[in-house]
Design a protein around this motif. Structure first.
Motif, PDB file in Angstrom:
ATOM      1  N   TRP A 308       0.828  -1.223   0.000  1.00 31.41           N
ATOM      2  CA  TRP A 308       0.000   0.000   0.000  1.00 31.41           C
ATOM      3  C   TRP A 308       0.852   1.259   0.000  1.00 31.41           C
ATOM      4  O   TRP A 308       0.751   2.088  -0.895  1.00 31.41           O
ATOM      5  CB  TRP A 308      -0.930  -0.006   1.217  1.00 31.41           C
ATOM      6  N   TRP A 309       1.721   1.404   0.987  1.00 30.18           N
ATOM      7  CA  TRP A 309       2.494   2.636   1.146  1.00 30.18           C
ATOM      8  C   TRP A 309       3.362   2.910  -0.082  1.00 30.18           C
ATOM      9  O   TRP A 309       3.564   4.051  -0.471  1.00 30.18           O
ATOM     10  CB  TRP A 309       3.342   2.545   2.410  1.00 30.18           C
ATOM     11  N   GLU A 310       3.859   1.868  -0.711  1.00 31.69           N
ATOM     12  CA  GLU A 310       4.702   2.057  -1.886  1.00 31.69           C
ATOM     13  C   GLU A 310       3.908   2.662  -3.040  1.00 31.69           C
ATOM     14  O   GLU A 310       4.457   3.409  -3.859  1.00 31.69           O
ATOM     15  CB  GLU A 310       5.348   0.740  -2.296  1.00 31.69           C
ATOM     16  N   ILE A 312       1.143   4.636  -2.481  1.00 31.92           N
ATOM     17  CA  ILE A 312       0.817   5.971  -1.984  1.00 31.92           C
ATOM     18  C   ILE A 312       1.962   6.948  -2.259  1.00 31.92           C
ATOM     19  O   ILE A 312       1.746   8.101  -2.636  1.00 31.92           O
ATOM     20  CB  ILE A 312       0.498   5.919  -0.476  1.00 31.92           C
ATOM     21  N   THR A 313       3.182   6.489  -2.052  1.00 33.01           N
ATOM     22  CA  THR A 313       4.348   7.359  -2.240  1.00 33.01           C
ATOM     23  C   THR A 313       4.765   7.487  -3.690  1.00 33.01           C
ATOM     24  O   THR A 313       5.577   8.353  -4.033  1.00 33.01           O
ATOM     25  CB  THR A 313       5.544   6.821  -1.432  1.00 33.01           C
ATOM     26  N   THR A 508      -2.585   8.828   7.458  1.00 32.87           N
ATOM     27  CA  THR A 508      -1.145   8.864   7.216  1.00 32.87           C
ATOM     28  C   THR A 508      -0.816   9.095   5.749  1.00 32.87           C
ATOM     29  O   THR A 508       0.234   9.663   5.428  1.00 32.87           O
ATOM     30  CB  THR A 508      -0.501   7.553   7.693  1.00 32.87           C
ATOM     31  N   GLU A 509      -1.686   8.674   4.825  1.00 34.76           N
ATOM     32  CA  GLU A 509      -1.387   8.836   3.407  1.00 34.76           C
ATOM     33  C   GLU A 509      -1.069  10.279   3.047  1.00 34.76           C
ATOM     34  O   GLU A 509      -0.272  10.545   2.134  1.00 34.76           O
ATOM     35  CB  GLU A 509      -2.541   8.315   2.555  1.00 34.76           C
ATOM     36  N   THR A 537      -3.222   3.916   9.829  1.00 37.46           N
ATOM     37  CA  THR A 537      -2.046   3.330   9.152  1.00 37.46           C
ATOM     38  C   THR A 537      -0.733   3.943   9.620  1.00 37.46           C
ATOM     39  O   THR A 537       0.000   4.549   8.839  1.00 37.46           O
ATOM     40  CB  THR A 537      -2.172   3.421   7.615  1.00 37.46           C
ATOM     41  N   ILE A 540       5.337   4.560  10.195  1.00 33.93           N
ATOM     42  CA  ILE A 540       6.263   5.015   9.153  1.00 33.93           C
ATOM     43  C   ILE A 540       7.622   5.337   9.788  1.00 33.93           C
ATOM     44  O   ILE A 540       7.700   6.142  10.719  1.00 33.93           O
ATOM     45  CB  ILE A 540       5.706   6.245   8.416  1.00 33.93           C
ATOM     46  N   ALA A 578       2.570   0.248   8.398  1.00 34.87           N
ATOM     47  CA  ALA A 578       2.308   0.705   7.041  1.00 34.87           C
ATOM     48  C   ALA A 578       3.551   0.859   6.175  1.00 34.87           C
ATOM     49  O   ALA A 578       3.436   0.935   4.951  1.00 34.87           O
ATOM     50  CB  ALA A 578       1.553   2.035   7.088  1.00 34.87           C
ATOM     51  N   ASP A 579       4.732   0.924   6.757  1.00 28.45           N
ATOM     52  CA  ASP A 579       5.942   1.205   5.997  1.00 28.45           C
ATOM     53  C   ASP A 579       6.421  -0.033   5.230  1.00 28.45           C
ATOM     54  O   ASP A 579       5.869  -1.130   5.362  1.00 28.45           O
ATOM     55  CB  ASP A 579       7.038   1.728   6.919  1.00 28.45           C
TER      56      ASP A 579
END
Length: 704
Positions: A308-310, A312-313, A508-509, A537, A540, A578-579
Motif C-alpha cells: 500500500w504505502w509504496e 501511496i508514495t 497517514t497517506e 495506518t 512510518i 504501514a511502511d
C-alpha cells in the motif's frame, strides 16, 4: 450490574405552554432544562457544575412542501422520566466492560392546527447529553421530507475550536485551531485540495467538533447512531455564537426522506473540565443499539502489513500496464499488454509480505491494486469500474491463498468502488462470496471521487444507507469491514462490531501528499475518534519521501517514537504497520515495539491530555497483566510526567521505553530515538522528554 428502571409520569395535557422541566445527570454534575418558548417552539439548555454550556437553544425540523413545519405551535401532552443503569461487554474495545448509566426525559409534543406529534428524548449521562427526535405512528405525519433540521447549540462564549470545514464529501483536512469568531476569516485557508469536496458555508464545520472555553470547559459536539438519515454538519451564526444543524442534501437538494415510525440520530454534547474525560467517554457507543450479530466469534482484532504505502508514495503503481487509455471490463485483454514493471500487487512481491508477516507475527496482509481496472479508475464518472473478482495476470489468487495459509497468515481484500456505489451493490454478493472462497475474512473498501449516481454526496441519507447495507451484507458473509472515504463513524460498531475500522479523516497517506501538521494526531482522538476507531495506518520509519520516489518531495511530520506511540493513542482494533519491509529491517529494535504492542484491551487510562498539544494513554492488554503506554506530542517540546499507579500492587514489571533522542525533531532529526529498560512498580514515576512532533512508547511486561 443489574438493570434499574424507575419511571415517573407527568401529565401536562391541559397546559398551553409548559414550565421548564429539569433533568439531572446521575451524579448531579449536569442539569438540562427543556421548555417551550412563547410561540410553542421547543428549547433546551445545559449546565455543567453550575456553568452554562449550552444557552437556550431551539429544536425542530423544517419540512419540504408542507404548509407547516415541525418548528413551533407545540404543546406538551406527556412527559416521562426514567433511570437506566447497565454494564455491557464489547466484542473488542478500550475496555472489557462499559457502563451505560443515564437519566432520561421523553417529552411528547402536539402541534396545534395539524394534530401531529413528535417526541424529543433526552438522555443525560455523567459525561454529557444526548437527544433525538422521534416520530411515532400517526395519521397526520406518515411520509415527509426534511428540508432542514433546525437543532441549535448556543455557545456560552467565543470558545477555542478545533475544526475542519463543512463539507458534503470529505473529512480529509488538517484541523484549524481558532476562536469561533475567527472561523469565517480562516475558512478559505482551512480548505486543502481533495479529490472530492463540496463546501456549503464559510462558517460551516464538521462534527465531531472539539472546543475549549476560556474557563477550561471542554465541549464536544457530534452525533450517535447515524442510521437512515443524513450526516449532520454545523453552521455557525458567528454574531451570536449559535451553531445550527446542517444536514447533507441529496441530488435533489432534499435532506431526508422519512416514514413514521422513525427517529433521528442522537445529537451529542460531551462535556468535562478534564480533557482526559472527553477521550474516555463512551457516551457515543452507549447511545447505539446493542450488538445485533448473534455469533461474534469470527470478529477478531487484526494487526497487518500490506502492499500500500509504496503505491501511496509513488514508488510502485496500482495499475498493471501504462498502455491502456481506457478499460472496458470483460473485453480488455491484459495478457496482450506490456506490464509497466511498477505494479505492486504481483505474486512474488506479495509472497515477500506474507513471509515477513509470518516471521514477525502479523495476522494479515493487505494488497491493493490486485484486480483489473486501475488504468482508468478515477475521474471519468465511470459506472462500471471494477467487478471485484477478476485479478491481473500477475496476481495468482489461488496460489497466494495457499501460500498465505501455509504460513498462518490471512489476506485482506481491497474493494475500491471509485465512488460508483450502484456498481458495488450490483457486484457485492459475488464479491463477498469470492472473498470467502479464497480465504479473505476482512475487506478494506474505498469510495474515492464523486459519488455515482451523479449528484449524490458521500454523506447524504442515500449513501449513508449504502454504507450500512454493505456492513450488514458483510456480516451475513462473516466479513469484517474497514471502510475508507465513507461516513465518519457514530458508534455503529457497538451494533455491528464487524465494522473494525474506518478512515474518514486525514490519515497517514497525506504525509506522502505534502504532509500533515505535526500536532494532527493530538487532535484526531478528540474529534474523529469520538465516533469510533480509525485505520490511521501508522508505523512510518522513513520520513523522507524522495528516498522512495525522487519526484515526491513530501516529508512525514513525525518522529519514529511518535509513530510507535500512535498504536496506543489512535485506538483501533485494526492496526497496520504501514511502511516498507526494508525500512523495518533497517530499524529492527524500534520495530520490536510494533510487534509487541497489543491491539485489544481490558482497561485504558488516559494519563495526560490537551487537544492540539499532547495525549498520553496507558492500556492493559486483554487477558494479560501487561501494559503499554503511548505519548504523542504537538509542535512544542515538553516533558511528560506520569505515574505508574495503574500497575498491580506488589508486582514488578520490566518497562522498555522507546523515546525521542535529545536532539530529535519531526523535521530535522525524525529518526533519532533511544531505547532503555527499567524495573517499575505501581509506585514508580517517569519524567520523559517529548520532542516537537515526537513522543514515546513503553511496553510494560510483568516479571514472572
Amino acid at each position: 450490574m443489574k438493570n434499574l428502571i424507575v419511571t415517573a409520569f407527568f401529565l401536562l395535557a391541559f397546559c398551553t405552554h409548559s414550565k421548564a422541566q429539569q433533568l439531572k445527570s446521575p451524579e448531579g454534575k449536569f442539569v438540562m432544562e427543556f421548555s417551550l418558548l412563547s410561540d410553542g417552539t421547543p428549547s433546551y439548555n445545559l449546565k455543567y457544575k453550575n456553568k452554562e454550556v449550552i444557552k437556550s437553544s431551539k429544536l425542530g425540523l423544517e419540512l419540504k412542501n408542507d404548509a407547516k413545519s415541525l418548528l413551533n405551535d407545540f404543546t406538551v401532552v406527556d412527559s416521562k422520566t426514567s433511570t437506566f443503569d447497565e454494564s455491557w461487554k464489547p466484542v473488542w474495545g478500550e475496555q472489557n466492560q462499559i457502563r451505560n448509566h443515564y437519566n432520561e426525559l421523553a417529552v411528547t409534543l402536539n402541534q396545534k392546527g395539524t394534530d401531529r406529534q413528535i417526541i424529543i428524548r433526552f438522555r443525560l449521562f455523567d459525561d454529557g447529553l444526548g437527544f433525538r427526535y422521534e416520530f411515532p405512528t400517526q395519521k397526520n405525519l406518515t411520509y415527509f421530507v426534511i428540508k432542514e433540521e433546525r437543532t441549535q447549540f448556543a455557545m456560552a462564549g467565543d470558545h477555542t475550536a478545533f475544526w475542519i470545514p463543512g463539507d458534503y464529501d470529505t473529512q480529509e483536512y488538517d484541523y484549524t485551531q481558532s476562536k469561533l469568531s475567527e472561523i469565517r476569516g480562516l475558512s478559505e485557508k482551512a480548505y486543502t485540495a481533495n479529490v472530492s469536496q463540496k463546501s456549503f458555508s464559510p462558517t460551516g464545520v464538521q462534527t465531531s467538533l472539539m472546543m475549549k472555553s476560556a474557563d477550561g470547559i471542554y465541549i464536544n459536539l457530534h452525533e450517535a447512531a447515524l442510521i437512515d438519515y443524513s450526516c449532520m454538519h454545523l453552521n455557525l451564526d458567528d454574531k451570536n455564537m449559535v451553531f445550527e444543524s446542517w444536514l447533507t442534501p441529496d441530488a435533489n437538494g432534499d435532506k431526508g426522506y422519512m416514514q413514521a415510525p422513525n427517529h433521528s440520530p442522537w445529537r451529542t454534547i460531551i462535556v468535562s473540565d478534564d480533557a482526559r474525560q472527553i477521550l474516555a467517554s463512551k457516551m457515543t457507543l452507549n447511545l447505539n443499539d446493542p450488538c445485533k450479530i448473534e455469533d461474534t466469534s469470527w470478529i477478531k482484532p487484526v494487526k497487518y502489513i500490506g502492499v500500500w504505502w509504496e503505491m501511496i508514495t509513488g514508488k510502485s503503481s496500482w495499475a498493471y500496464t501504462d498502455e491502456l487509455p481506457s478499460v472496458q471490463l470483460g473485453t480488455t485483454d491484459y495478457t496482450k499488454t506490456k506490464p509497466n514493471g511498477k505494479h505492486g500487487a504481483n505474486t512474488a512481491h506479495v509472497k515477500e509480505y506474507i513471509d515477513f508477516a509470518s516471521q514477525h507475527g502479523f495476522d494479515a496482509v493487505l494488497v491493493e491494486g490486485w484486480n483489473e481496472g486501475w488504468e482508468d479508475w478515477f475521474g471519468h464518472s465511470k459506472d462500471y469500474v471494477f467487478d471485484f473478482v477478476t485479478p491481473y495476470p500477475d496476481f495468482d489468487v489461488k496460489g497466494i491463498q495457499a501460500y498465505a495459509k501455509s504460513k498462518g497468515v490471512k489476506m485482506i481484500m481491497h474493494h475500491e468502488t471509485s465512488g460508483s456505489v450502484r456498481n458495488y451493490e450490483r457486484h457485492m454478493d459475488k464479491a463477498y462470496q469470492f472473498m470467502k472462497d479464497n480465504g479473505y475474512d476482512a475487506v478494506k473498501s474505498g469510495y474515492v471521487g464523486d459519488i455515482l449516481p451523479r449528484g449524490e454526496n458521500h454523506y447524504n441519507q442515500w449513501i449513508v444507507n449504502h454504507y450500512q447495507y454493505a456492513l450488514e451484507k458483510a456480516a451475513d458473509y462473516k466479513i469484517m469491514v474497514n471502510a475508507h472515504e465513507a461516513i465518519r463513524p457514530t458508534g455503529i460498531s457497538r451494533t455491528y462490531p464487524n465494522l473494525i475500522g474506518n478512515e474518514s479523516a486525514r490519515g497517514t497517506e497525506y504525509q506522502a501528499f505534502g504532509g500533515s501538521k505535526p500536532n494532527h494526531v493530538t487532535v484526531l482522538p478528540f474529534t474523529r475518534l469520538i465516533g469510533g476507531p480509525m485505520d490511521y495506518t501508522p508505523g512510518i520509519f522513513e520520513m523522507d519521501m524522495t528516498k522512495l520516489n525522487p519526484d515526491n518531495k513530501s516529508h512525514v511530520n513525525s518522529t519514529i517514537a511518535n509513530q510507535l506511540a500512535l498504536y496506543l493513542t489512535m485506538y483501533s482494533p485494526l492496526q497496520m504497520a504501514a511502511d516498507l519491509i526494508e525500512h523495518y529491517n533497517k530499524f529492527p529494535d524500534a520495530f520490536q515495539f510494533i510487534k509487541d504492542v497489543a491491539i485489544d484491551w481490558d482497561q485504558s487510562n488516559y494519563l495526560e491530555a490537551e487537544p492540539g498539544d499532547y495525549i498520553t494513554v496507558a492500556r492493559k492488554a486483554k487477558g494479560t497483566n501487561n501494559w503499554f503506554v503511548g505519548n504523542v506530542n504537538g509542535e512544542t517540546s515538553r516533558t511528560s510526567n506520569i505515574k505508574f499507579d495503574f500497575l498491580e500492587k506488589g508486582k514488578k514489571y520490566t518497562a522498555t521505553i522507546y523515546a525521542d533522542a535529545k536532539d530529535a525533531h519531526y523535521k530535522t532529526n525524525p529518526q533519532a530515538y533511544t531505547i532503555r529498560k527499567m524495573t517499575v512498580t505501581n509506585k514508580s514515576k517517569l519524567s520523559q522528554l517529548s520532542a516537537p512532533g515526537g513522543g514515546y512508547a513503553i511496553s510494560i511486561i510483568e516479571n514472572k
